[in-house]
Write a protein that holds these residues in place. Sequence first.
Motif, mmCIF file in Angstrom:
data_model
loop_
_atom_site.group_PDB
_atom_site.id
_atom_site.type_symbol
_atom_site.label_atom_id
_atom_site.label_comp_id
_atom_site.label_asym_id
_atom_site.label_seq_id
_atom_site.Cartn_x
_atom_site.Cartn_y
_atom_site.Cartn_z
ATOM 1 N N ALA A 118 -6.693 13.229 39.447
ATOM 2 C CA ALA A 118 -5.947 12.057 40.191
ATOM 3 C C ALA A 118 -5.714 10.989 39.377
ATOM 4 C CB ALA A 118 -6.665 11.684 41.617
ATOM 5 N N LEU A 119 -6.639 10.474 38.492
ATOM 6 C CA LEU A 119 -6.650 9.201 37.640
ATOM 7 C C LEU A 119 -5.682 9.453 36.328
ATOM 8 C CD1 LEU A 119 -10.269 7.968 37.722
ATOM 9 C CD2 LEU A 119 -8.242 6.952 38.764
ATOM 10 N N PHE A 120 -5.749 10.865 35.970
ATOM 11 C CA PHE A 120 -5.205 10.973 34.595
ATOM 12 C C PHE A 120 -4.281 12.374 34.703
ATOM 13 C CE2 PHE A 120 -9.265 8.984 33.767
ATOM 14 C CZ PHE A 120 -8.614 7.804 33.118
ATOM 15 N N PRO A 121 -3.248 12.311 35.439
ATOM 16 C CA PRO A 121 -2.599 13.525 35.773
ATOM 17 C C PRO A 121 -1.998 13.964 34.472
ATOM 18 C CG PRO A 121 -1.489 11.927 36.701
ATOM 19 C CD PRO A 121 -2.861 11.387 36.254
ATOM 20 N N ASP A 122 -1.825 15.338 34.266
ATOM 21 C CA ASP A 122 -1.154 16.165 33.183
ATOM 22 C C ASP A 122 0.133 16.423 33.348
ATOM 23 O OD1 ASP A 122 -0.631 17.249 30.769
ATOM 24 O OD2 ASP A 122 -2.245 18.550 30.866
ATOM 25 N N GLU A 123 1.313 16.135 32.794
ATOM 26 C CA GLU A 123 2.642 16.521 33.247
ATOM 27 C C GLU A 123 2.988 18.018 33.162
ATOM 28 O OE1 GLU A 123 2.285 14.257 30.683
ATOM 29 O OE2 GLU A 123 2.220 12.552 32.105
ATOM 30 N N GLY A 181 0.612 20.327 33.805
ATOM 31 C CA GLY A 181 -0.226 20.874 35.217
ATOM 32 C C GLY A 181 -1.089 21.515 34.803
ATOM 33 N N SER A 182 -1.511 21.556 33.480
ATOM 34 C CA SER A 182 -2.828 22.207 32.880
ATOM 35 C C SER A 182 -4.133 21.101 32.892
ATOM 36 C CB SER A 182 -2.797 22.730 31.670
ATOM 37 O OG SER A 182 -4.050 23.154 30.956
ATOM 38 N N HIS A 183 -4.963 21.402 33.810
ATOM 39 C CA HIS A 183 -5.971 20.515 34.091
ATOM 40 C C HIS A 183 -7.462 21.092 33.295
ATOM 41 C CE1 HIS A 183 -3.219 17.681 36.083
ATOM 42 N NE2 HIS A 183 -3.037 18.888 36.921
ATOM 43 N N PHE A 184 -7.305 21.891 32.666
ATOM 44 C CA PHE A 184 -8.465 22.569 32.129
ATOM 45 C C PHE A 184 -9.447 21.656 31.495
ATOM 46 C CE2 PHE A 184 -10.831 24.749 28.380
ATOM 47 C CZ PHE A 184 -11.428 25.589 29.300
ATOM 48 N N HIS A 185 -9.102 20.737 30.820
ATOM 49 C CA HIS A 185 -9.984 19.974 29.992
ATOM 50 C C HIS A 185 -10.837 19.036 31.238
ATOM 51 C CE1 HIS A 185 -6.069 17.936 30.280
ATOM 52 N NE2 HIS A 185 -6.699 16.967 30.237
ATOM 53 N N TRP A 186 -10.190 18.773 32.417
ATOM 54 C CA TRP A 186 -10.900 17.941 33.353
ATOM 55 C C TRP A 186 -11.633 18.853 33.988
ATOM 56 C CZ3 TRP A 186 -10.689 13.615 31.321
ATOM 57 C CH2 TRP A 186 -9.276 13.070 30.843
ATOM 58 N N ASN A 187 -11.316 20.116 34.359
ATOM 59 C CA ASN A 187 -12.324 20.725 35.047
ATOM 60 C C ASN A 187 -13.596 21.110 34.236
ATOM 61 O OD1 ASN A 187 -10.625 21.095 37.230
ATOM 62 N ND2 ASN A 187 -9.406 22.681 36.200
ATOM 63 N N LEU A 188 -13.395 21.431 32.785
ATOM 64 C CA LEU A 188 -14.403 21.731 32.088
ATOM 65 C C LEU A 188 -15.364 20.533 31.627
ATOM 66 C CD1 LEU A 188 -15.688 23.619 29.765
ATOM 67 C CD2 LEU A 188 -14.262 22.633 28.185
ATOM 68 N N LEU A 189 -14.819 19.108 31.846
ATOM 69 C CA LEU A 189 -15.442 18.279 31.841
ATOM 70 C C LEU A 189 -16.507 17.830 33.002
ATOM 71 C CD1 LEU A 189 -16.360 15.617 30.383
ATOM 72 C CD2 LEU A 189 -14.404 14.303 31.354
ATOM 73 N N GLY A 190 -15.752 18.454 34.196
ATOM 74 C CA GLY A 190 -16.514 18.151 35.266
ATOM 75 C C GLY A 190 -17.709 19.084 35.611
ATOM 76 N N VAL A 191 -17.534 20.207 34.982
ATOM 77 C CA VAL A 191 -18.564 21.295 34.984
ATOM 78 C C VAL A 191 -19.707 20.882 33.786
ATOM 79 C CG1 VAL A 191 -19.407 23.681 34.288
ATOM 80 C CG2 VAL A 191 -17.202 23.346 35.673
ATOM 81 N N ILE A 192 -19.051 20.483 32.757
ATOM 82 C CA ILE A 192 -20.168 19.916 31.771
ATOM 83 C C ILE A 192 -21.071 18.834 32.248
ATOM 84 C CG2 ILE A 192 -20.397 18.828 29.307
ATOM 85 C CD1 ILE A 192 -18.209 20.518 28.599
ATOM 86 N N VAL A 193 -20.494 17.818 32.709
ATOM 87 C CA VAL A 193 -21.221 16.584 33.199
ATOM 88 C C VAL A 193 -21.984 17.035 34.553
ATOM 89 C CG1 VAL A 193 -20.944 14.563 34.480
ATOM 90 C CG2 VAL A 193 -19.486 14.935 32.468
ATOM 91 N N SER A 194 -21.703 17.692 35.385
ATOM 92 C CA SER A 194 -22.553 18.409 36.633
ATOM 93 C C SER A 194 -23.736 19.254 36.013
ATOM 94 C CB SER A 194 -21.785 18.921 37.433
ATOM 95 O OG SER A 194 -20.679 18.431 38.120
ATOM 96 N N SER A 195 -23.415 20.025 34.844
ATOM 97 C CA SER A 195 -24.637 20.801 34.276
ATOM 98 C C SER A 195 -25.664 19.802 33.659
ATOM 99 C CB SER A 195 -23.977 21.899 33.230
ATOM 100 O OG SER A 195 -23.199 22.853 33.899
ATOM 101 N N VAL A 196 -24.974 19.061 33.045
ATOM 102 C CA VAL A 196 -26.141 18.019 32.185
ATOM 103 C C VAL A 196 -26.890 17.330 33.264
ATOM 104 C CG1 VAL A 196 -26.073 16.102 30.938
ATOM 105 C CG2 VAL A 196 -24.616 17.758 30.078
ATOM 106 N N THR A 197 -26.207 16.811 34.333
ATOM 107 C CA THR A 197 -26.825 16.198 35.271
ATOM 108 C C THR A 197 -27.945 16.915 36.055
ATOM 109 O OG1 THR A 197 -24.739 14.766 35.894
ATOM 110 C CG2 THR A 197 -26.436 14.731 37.563
ATOM 111 N N ILE A 198 -27.576 18.372 36.238
ATOM 112 C CA ILE A 198 -28.629 18.931 36.846
ATOM 113 C C ILE A 198 -29.751 19.423 36.060
ATOM 114 C CG2 ILE A 198 -28.969 21.680 37.436
ATOM 115 C CD1 ILE A 198 -26.156 21.637 38.577
ATOM 116 N N GLY A 199 -29.549 19.514 34.935
ATOM 117 C CA GLY A 199 -30.604 19.533 33.833
ATOM 118 C C GLY A 199 -31.560 18.387 33.638
#
Length: 168
Positions: free
Chosen positions: A39-44, A46-64
């Motif tokens: 929502a903050l940084f839309p990609d023209e 339509g590929s949002h893979f990097h934001w999805n990956l960043l979300g998974v990485i940050v969540s995984s690090v937080t869980i760890g």
Amino acid sequence: MQLIEINKTRYRRHLNRVIVACIIVLAVGSLTLSQALIALFPDESGSHFHWNLLGVIVSSVTIGWILNKYRTHDYMREVVYVWELKQALNKINRKMPKLKIAADAGNGDALLAIHYSYAGSRLLWHLDDNTIIMDELAIEQKKLDNLAAQYQLTLDANDYNDKMLKQF
């Protein structure tokens, strides 16, 4: 690491709750973070893979981080103990071929490490209701007991120390 008796019911209940909590935090955290970033940084394109990956990485690090922070809490005692026991047994299993050769030659440390591995495996398999290969373990334990008797050694899993493995 000493082998201790674990309350199987408590261990299973706590392990299942920790796993479910981790799954929920990973799913909700990664989706929330990635959607906020999209929502903050839309990609023209339509590929949002990097934001999805960043979300998974940050969540995984937080869980760890959370699991590490609360690893000494009483609720996590059995879960952390079993995790550490599995690590200790993996160290032994990686050296098992060399240990078996040394045990056949009468090396007391090798015999003790194998004995500890069998006792720890028996404990883990009991906790996980993995009784299918207990008969095979009993056969291997009998062979080990015969070797110990042949070399006039008494094996006690409480005498095991992971520093013994350095020689193998």
